[in-house]
Every structure is written in C-alpha cells, then in structure tokens.
Design an enzyme around this catalytic site. Structure first.
Site, PDB file in Angstrom:
ATOM      1  N   THR A   1     -10.616  11.162   8.215  1.00  0.00           N
ATOM      2  CA  THR A   1     -12.007  10.718   8.133  1.00  0.00           C
ATOM      3  C   THR A   1     -12.650  10.452   9.491  1.00  0.00           C
ATOM      4  O   THR A   1     -13.832  10.732   9.687  1.00  0.00           O
ATOM      5  CB  THR A   1     -12.083   9.428   7.271  1.00  0.00           C
TER       6      THR A   1
ATOM      7  N   SER B   1      -5.654  14.368   5.405  1.00  0.00           N
ATOM      8  CA  SER B   1      -4.207  14.082   5.366  1.00  0.00           C
ATOM      9  C   SER B   1      -3.624  14.277   3.972  1.00  0.00           C
ATOM     10  O   SER B   1      -2.405  14.387   3.825  1.00  0.00           O
ATOM     11  CB  SER B   1      -3.908  12.681   5.900  1.00  0.00           C
TER      12      SER B   1
ATOM     13  N   ASP C   1      -4.999   8.628   4.081  1.00  0.00           N
ATOM     14  CA  ASP C   1      -4.320   8.791   2.787  1.00  0.00           C
ATOM     15  C   ASP C   1      -2.804   8.908   2.910  1.00  0.00           C
ATOM     16  O   ASP C   1      -2.070   8.327   2.119  1.00  0.00           O
ATOM     17  CB  ASP C   1      -4.879  10.016   2.043  1.00  0.00           C
TER      18      ASP C   1
HETATM   19  N1  ASP Z   1      -8.921  11.824   2.791  1.00  0.00           N
HETATM   20  C1  ASP Z   1      -8.963  11.255   4.137  1.00  0.00           C
HETATM   21  C2  ASP Z   1      -7.679  11.649   4.838  1.00  0.00           C
HETATM   22  O1  ASP Z   1      -6.661  11.097   4.527  1.00  0.00           O
HETATM   23  C3  ASP Z   1      -9.117   9.787   4.046  1.00  0.00           C
HETATM   24  C4  ASP Z   1      -9.167   9.048   5.372  1.00  0.00           C
HETATM   25  O2  ASP Z   1      -8.910   9.537   6.452  1.00  0.00           O
HETATM   26  O3  ASP Z   1      -9.526   7.840   5.350  1.00  0.00           O
HETATM   27  O4  ASP Z   1      -7.681  12.517   5.678  1.00  0.00           O
END
Ligand code: ASP
Length: 336
Positions: free
Chosen positions: A13, A59, A91
């Site tokens: 993110t 991730s 994640d």
């Molecule tokens: N879906 C994102 C990831 O894990 C969530 C995050 O980074 O907070 O890459």
C-alpha cells in the site's frame, strides 16, 4: 560516520495508487513521492539508497519465490550497506519477516520491514512515519536482526502478526516484548538480541514445498481432510484451540496424523490464541497428538511456523531432524 542504508521497495500500500479496480503498486512512482519528503534529507538521517524491485507486488500475491527475490536483493548488497529497510505490503508482511529471519543466516545487520495502511500519496498516510523511523532505527546500530516496524512498534520479525485490517497500529508480537517503541523519542527496550555468529552471512533460498494450515473449529469433520493430508503435504500447521486441544480427543484426526507422519509429513501444533503457548498433554484433548507424532509449536505464530517448515525442508533435513528443530528456538521465534 553516517550509516548507509539500502531502502528496497517490494510493493504494498505504501507505494500504491488507486486504479479502476482498486489500489495497486505503481512502478517508478514511489521514488517521486520520496523526493518530496524533506525529512529524508535531514542531517539526522542515514545515507539512503533506493532500489525498486520489479514487479512490485500487493503482498497478497507474494509466495516463496518472492521471499527468495527479496532475500537475494539483500544478499547482493549485504557487504555494501549497514542495514536494510524493506517496503512491503501489510497483508503478508509477518510471513515475509518470519521467512527472512530464517533465510538470512548469520545476519549481523538490521533488516526492517515496514509499509503503511494508507498510501504515501494520500492525506493522513502512516507511511511517512513508518518509513522515516524505520530508517532511523536501521541506522542506529542497535539492531542486528530481521524486524518489523509499524505504528511506533519495533517487533521481532518472526514474532510479529497483523492484528488489524484497518487500524494504524496494525501489528504486534503478543508473545514477545517489543524491541523498541517510538514516541517522542525512540526507546529501545531491554531485549535479548540474537547471538551474533562468527560464521559468514549467507542466504538460504527456500523451496516451495507443499505446506498446509488447518484451522480446527467446532464440528470439524476430519475424515474430509484424509485425502489432503497425504505424503504430498510436507508440512502441516494445525491451528488448535487454546493450549493445543482438538475435539473428540482426536479420535478421528489421530489416525490421519499418524499416517501423515509415517509418510514424512511434519504436523506442528499451534494455537488459535494470539497470546500464550501450546502445552501438549495438559488436557486429554491434546495428549494423543504427541503419540500420533505431532510436534509442539509452543508459542510460535502460524506465520513463523509456516516459514520455518519451508526453511527446514529446504535445508534437506530428515523428518526426525525437522521434528526436533521445529521444537527448538533457532532465531528467537519461540519460547519453550
Ligand atoms: N493488500 C496490501 C498489501 O499487502 C495491503 C497493505 O499493504 O496494507 O500489499
């Protein structure tokens, strides 16, 4: 002399932008945002070199080969830097930090994973503090292991777990004291640092052996899992109730575990409770697990147990040796 830190962007993110289908990591974008953060140029900061991996990943899309890619980027630059900060999605950050803690053998430098819940390009992003404080900690000379920094907490990498899907204090290590807390100042807490080895640093790449995680729930019908728990599944993490308990004194599960074990699978018993330890044999509902050949994961997180199974199988050890090492503290991941 200023410390020299390598900042590796793996995705997550922190460097995402919003697209039609939702947030995604945009290549080449984060560096332009970092250029606009004045604090990164402060005299108090270590020297920082930025490296962006390709492809950048959410991730949730990361698997064993991506851990190997990250490990390789650290290993290639190991001698040139005093420490590493890895930008990563939240994640599966605790899986990656657990895996790296095993893969980066004889590590004597800090490797700190961080990220954010709100992208850096958005208002109220938590990424700015997470990034700056991680770089300061990596340059402090006080840490020599794989850690995860998030929301003011520095955690041992193989003890961390994601506790909140939307809070900014998203991670904690319920079975291990935090290594540092960042408030007005960064307070390093007394902790047993990893014993420094005299052996040279090396990277152990992981093999993607088949691993399974089975969460026990009331009413679970074990025979359904008989077809899954074959010799094809090398490692199995059982997320049991409380201190290691399974329903029905395991009458239906135990023959399956016995069969899996005699076929070379390692069944590791962890707890669904984030805090506390497995004590096999404390209850009649857990003691048969021992005679069936399961090993205790004690207070290991599921993330660390999964990563440790990959690691031990990748080392090529025998089943007996893996059983023994699963119950042994290798790099701070469990307390007996
Ligand atoms: N879906 C994102 C990831 O894990 C969530 C995050 O980074 O907070 O890459």
């Amino acid at each position: 002399m200023k410390k020299h830190i390598c900042l590796i962007h793996a995705g997550g993110t922190i460097g995402m932008v919003k697209g039609e289908k939702g947030y995604y990591p945009k290549e080449g974008y984060l560096e332009t945002i970092l250029d606009g953060i004045a604090d990164l140029k402060s005299d108090d900061m270590p020297l920082v070199d930025f490296y962006e991996m390709s492809p950048l990943l959410d991730s949730s899309d990361m698997a064993v080969d991506d851990w190997n890619r990250i490990g390789l980027e650290v290993a290639k630059r190991y001698d040139s830097y005093d420490g590493f900060v890895i930008l990563h999605g939240t994640d599966t950050m605790a899986y990656t930090s657990s895996a790296l803690s095993f893969m980066l053998e004889n590590l004597t430098k800090p490797v700190i994973l961080t990220g954010s819940q709100i992208p850096l390009c958005e208002i109220r992003s938590d990424g700015r503090d997470n990034l700056i404080t991680s770089l300061l900690i990596a340059g402090s000379g006080k840490i020599n292991e794989v850690c995860l920094y998030f929301g003011g907490r520095l955690l041992r990498g193989n003890r961390a777990t994601k506790m909140s899907a939307d809070g900014l204090l998203a991670f904690d290590s319920p079975n291990c004291p935090r290594l540092a807390e960042a408030g007005i100042s960064i307070r390093y807490l007394p902790f047993t640092s990893k014993e420094e080895s005299n052996l040279p640093f090396s990277l152990c790449k992981l093999e993607s052996v088949p691993i399974g995680v089975l969460k026990i729930f009331p009413g679970i019908s074990f025979p359904i899992f008989d077809t899954l728990m074959t010799e094809k599944l090398k490692g199995i993490v059982l997320e049991t109730f409380g201190a290691g308990n399974i329903p029905g004194e395991g009458h239906t599960l135990l023959p399956i575990i016995k069969k899996a074990f005699s076929a070379g699978s390692i069944v590791t018993v962890c707890s669904q409770c984030p805090q506390g330890t497995v004590t096999l044999g404390a209850y009649a509902t857990s003691s048969p697990l021992v005679s069936a050949g399961a090993v205790s994961g004690y207070d290991m997180t599921t993330e660390a147990s999964v990563a440790k199974l990959y690691y031990l199988f990748s080392k090529g050890y025998s089943s007996e040796k893996i059983k023994e090492l699963m119950e042994t503290d290798l790099c701070g991941e469990l307390t007996k």
